[in-house]
Design an enzyme around this catalytic site. Structure first.
Site, PDB file in Angstrom:
ATOM      1  N   TYR A  25       0.830  -1.203   0.000  1.00 53.35           N
ATOM      2  CA  TYR A  25       0.000   0.000   0.000  1.00 53.35           C
ATOM      3  C   TYR A  25       0.868   1.259   0.000  1.00 53.35           C
ATOM      4  O   TYR A  25       0.672   2.165  -0.809  1.00 53.35           O
ATOM      5  CB  TYR A  25      -0.948   0.000   1.203  1.00 53.35           C
ATOM      6  CG  TYR A  25      -1.876   1.193   1.222  1.00 53.35           C
ATOM      7  CD1 TYR A  25      -2.944   1.259   0.348  1.00 53.35           C
ATOM      8  CD2 TYR A  25      -1.674   2.241   2.107  1.00 53.35           C
ATOM      9  CE1 TYR A  25      -3.795   2.347   0.341  1.00 53.35           C
ATOM     10  CE2 TYR A  25      -2.522   3.334   2.119  1.00 53.35           C
ATOM     11  CZ  TYR A  25      -3.587   3.383   1.239  1.00 53.35           C
ATOM     12  OH  TYR A  25      -4.416   4.472   1.238  1.00 53.35           O
ATOM     13  N   CYS A  26       1.840   1.308   0.902  1.00 54.81           N
ATOM     14  CA  CYS A  26       2.718   2.482   0.989  1.00 54.81           C
ATOM     15  C   CYS A  26       3.508   2.677  -0.297  1.00 54.81           C
ATOM     16  O   CYS A  26       3.661   3.800  -0.771  1.00 54.81           O
ATOM     17  CB  CYS A  26       3.665   2.354   2.181  1.00 54.81           C
ATOM     18  SG  CYS A  26       2.828   2.449   3.774  1.00 54.81           S
ATOM     19  N   ALA A  27       3.990   1.593  -0.884  1.00 57.26           N
ATOM     20  CA  ALA A  27       4.765   1.698  -2.118  1.00 57.26           C
ATOM     21  C   ALA A  27       3.926   2.297  -3.241  1.00 57.26           C
ATOM     22  O   ALA A  27       4.401   3.148  -3.995  1.00 57.26           O
ATOM     23  CB  ALA A  27       5.295   0.330  -2.525  1.00 57.26           C
TER      24      ALA A  27
END
Length: 96
Positions: free
Chosen positions: A42-44
């Site tokens: 998700y963060c990537a």
């Protein structure tokens, strides 16, 4: 991320034609600015969206097209519950 690129590319000709006053607004997340453990996918994807936003801002400057990202704060949603369940299941299989 790839959906945002696709939609943006489809609208770029119209935005360039409009020029000054046109605006690209992308919805990102605070997860695109900070990351935590086990939230890698998700963060990537949100970090990638932030990078796209920065690049587009420079690339659209000749047409005076504004580019911005909205980064809503974290809110209670199923994503965190599913994340917790996923982590617990993975840790249950880790040998001592």
């Amino acid at each position: 991320y790839f959906g945002v690129i696709s939609v943006t590319q489809k609208f770029l000709p119209l935005l360039r034609q409009t020029g000054d006053g046109a605006r690209i607004v992308q919805i990102s997340s605070l997860a695109g600015l900070i990351s935590g453990p086990a939230g890698n996918p998700y963060c990537a994807s949100k970090f990638a969206l932030e990078a796209l936003n920065h690049a587009l801002r420079v690339e659209m400057a000749p047409w005076k097209i504004a580019v911005s990202a909205v980064n809503p704060a974290f809110t209670k949603s199923d994503i965190f519950d599913k994340h917790d369940q996923h982590i617990k299941a993975r840790l249950a299989n880790v040998p001592p």
